[in-house]
Design a protein around this motif. Structure first.
Motif, PDB file in Angstrom:
ATOM      1  N   ASP A  50      27.951  36.042  31.259  1.00  0.00           N
ATOM      2  CA  ASP A  50      29.224  36.029  31.969  1.00  0.00           C
ATOM      3  C   ASP A  50      28.940  36.085  33.469  1.00  0.00           C
ATOM      4  OD1 ASP A  50      28.599  38.646  32.577  1.00  0.00           O
ATOM      5  OD2 ASP A  50      30.155  39.518  31.323  1.00  0.00           O
ATOM      6  N   PHE A  51      29.982  36.057  34.253  1.00  0.00           N
ATOM      7  CA  PHE A  51      29.804  35.992  35.698  1.00  0.00           C
ATOM      8  C   PHE A  51      29.168  37.261  36.256  1.00  0.00           C
ATOM      9  CE2 PHE A  51      31.069  35.936  40.149  1.00  0.00           C
ATOM     10  CZ  PHE A  51      30.555  34.692  40.502  1.00  0.00           C
TER      11      PHE A  51
ATOM     12  N   TYR B 149      32.487  28.379  37.753  1.00  0.00           N
ATOM     13  CA  TYR B 149      32.993  29.068  36.562  1.00  0.00           C
ATOM     14  C   TYR B 149      34.485  28.794  36.370  1.00  0.00           C
ATOM     15  CZ  TYR B 149      29.003  32.004  35.221  1.00  0.00           C
ATOM     16  OH  TYR B 149      27.795  32.451  34.754  1.00  0.00           O
TER      17      TYR B 149
END
Length: 116
Positions: free
Chosen positions: A4-5, A35
Motif C-alpha cells: 500500500d502507499f 496511486y
C-alpha cells in the motif's frame, strides 16, 4: 506482496537520510498521483467496459469524433492523448474500439492515416 502507499512513503522516508537534498515531498506526491490515477482509471475502465471500451480507446474515439470532419491524423491523436506515436500509428488504441463503431481508417495524408 500487496503493497500500500504507506509502505512506499515509509521507504522514501528511510532513504531520504541517505540522499541529502532529495525532495522527499515531491517524490511522495508524484507517487501518490500515480496511486490515485490508477484507482480512478480502474473505476473509469469498469464503467467503460460495458461498452467494450477502456479509457484509452474512449479518449481516442472522443478526440476523433470531436475533431473537424471527424478526422484526426496519428501525430495529432498521439499529442492529444499524450501517447506514443507508435501506439497510435499501430492502432493499439483505435483498433480496440468495438466493431461497428464510428472509427474507420483511411490513408489520406503523407504523414500517416486519418481516422474517420
Amino acid at each position: 506482496m500487496n503493497l500500500d502507499f504507506t509502505y512506499f512513503e515509509n521507504g522514501i522516508g528511510s532513504i531520504s537520510g541517505q540522499l541529502p537534498g532529495m525532495p522527499q515531498d515531491r517524490v511522495v506526491l508524484n507517487r501518490l498521483f500515480f496511486y490515485v490515477f490508477k484507482e480512478l482509471d480502474d473505476v473509469y475502465n469498469q464503467h467503460l467496459s460495458e461498452f467494450g471500451l477502456n479509457s484509452s480507446s474512449f479518449l481516442a474515439l472522443a478526440m476523433i469524433l470531436s475533431s473537424e470532419d471527424n478526422r484526426l491524423n496519428p501525430s495529432h491523436l498521439s499529442a492529444a492523448l499524450i501517447a506514443s506515436r507508435t501506439n497510435v500509428t499501430d492502432w493499439r488504441m483505435t483498433w480496440s474500439v468495438p466493431a461497428g463503431s464510428a472509427v474507420n481508417r483511411a490513408r489520406k495524408t503523407a504523414d500517416g492515416w486519418n481516422c474517420r
